[in-house]
Scaffold this motif. Structure first.
Motif, short mmCIF file in Angstrom:
data_model
loop_
_atom_site.label_atom_id
_atom_site.label_comp_id
_atom_site.label_asym_id
_atom_site.label_seq_id
_atom_site.Cartn_x
_atom_site.Cartn_y
_atom_site.Cartn_z
N ASP A 118 0.83 -1.21 0.00
CA ASP A 118 0.00 0.00 0.00
C ASP A 118 0.87 1.26 0.00
OD1 ASP A 118 -2.32 -1.47 -0.02
OD2 ASP A 118 -2.76 -1.19 2.11
N ILE A 119 1.93 1.24 0.77
CA ILE A 119 2.85 2.39 0.83
C ILE A 119 3.49 2.60 -0.55
CG2 ILE A 119 5.05 3.22 1.78
CD1 ILE A 119 4.17 1.93 4.46
N GLU A 145 2.83 4.37 7.26
CA GLU A 145 4.18 4.15 7.77
C GLU A 145 4.18 3.95 9.29
OE1 GLU A 145 6.39 7.43 6.10
OE2 GLU A 145 6.88 6.26 4.30
N GLU A 146 3.28 4.67 9.99
CA GLU A 146 3.15 4.48 11.44
C GLU A 146 2.64 3.06 11.73
OE1 GLU A 146 0.65 7.65 12.86
OE2 GLU A 146 2.18 9.17 12.50
N LYS A 147 1.65 2.61 10.94
CA LYS A 147 1.13 1.25 11.11
C LYS A 147 2.23 0.23 10.81
CE LYS A 147 -3.71 2.18 10.04
NZ LYS A 147 -4.80 1.99 9.06
N GLN A 148 3.03 0.52 9.79
CA GLN A 148 4.12 -0.38 9.41
C GLN A 148 5.12 -0.51 10.56
OE1 GLN A 148 6.16 0.66 5.75
NE2 GLN A 148 8.00 -0.33 6.40
N ASN A 149 5.50 0.60 11.15
CA ASN A 149 6.45 0.58 12.26
C ASN A 149 5.87 -0.18 13.45
OD1 ASN A 149 8.33 2.02 10.80
ND2 ASN A 149 7.66 3.99 11.58
N SER A 150 4.59 0.00 13.70
CA SER A 150 3.93 -0.71 14.79
C SER A 150 3.95 -2.22 14.53
CB SER A 150 2.49 -0.21 14.91
OG SER A 150 1.75 -1.02 15.74
N LYS A 151 3.66 -2.62 13.29
CA LYS A 151 3.69 -4.05 12.93
C LYS A 151 5.10 -4.62 13.08
CE LYS A 151 -0.43 -5.26 11.49
NZ LYS A 151 -1.25 -6.02 12.39
N LYS A 152 6.10 -3.84 12.65
CA LYS A 152 7.49 -4.30 12.76
C LYS A 152 7.86 -4.54 14.22
CE LYS A 152 9.59 -2.34 8.60
NZ LYS A 152 10.51 -1.32 8.07
#
Length: 130
Positions: A27-28, A103-110
């Motif tokens: 998505d990003i 990107e915030e969601k991505q960092n949270s998932k990581k």
């Protein structure tokens, strides 16, 4: 000692989170592509606006509609280009917000994946000692 079923459950959870992360990354990337397209359009429209500003009031302006050039009033052409620039700028701003959120969601998932991996490793290490 951790049961094998608990370990399998954690690994399934890890796989699910990894798939979610992969979707977020796609998505990003898609949003970056769209943003790039809008940025190019914005540059083109700003160039057109500069060209229109150089023209005299009585200059002939033509707009390409399909395969035909149609005569257009300079003020109308100017207004149309300004509206287009305004719309594209608003879309870019919206996309920036969307990308930031993704990107915030991505960092949270990581972070969640990292914690899960550490938990699995500690369980496996505890199992190996026995």
């Amino acid at each position: 000692m951790a049961s094998p079923s608990a370990l399998r459950e954690l690994q399934r959870d890890l796989e699910t989170k990894a798939n979610d992360l992969s979707k977020l990354q796609k998505d990003i990337a898609k949003n970056h592509q769209v943003r790039k397209k809008y940025t190019i359009q914005l540059g083109e429209n700003e160039l057109v606006l500069k060209e229109l500003d150089l023209l005299k009031e009585d200059a002939n302006v033509y707009k390409l509609i399909g395969p035909v050039l149609v005569k257009q009033d300079l003020a109308e052409a100017n207004a149309n280009v300004r509206k287009r620039i305004e719309y594209i700028s608003a879309e870019l701003k919206r996309l920036d917000g969307t990308v930031q959120d993704l990107e915030e969601k991505q960092n949270s998932k990581k972070d969640a994946i990292l914690k899960l991996q550490q938990r699995i490793q500690s369980l496996q290490a505890g199992k190996a000692k026995v």
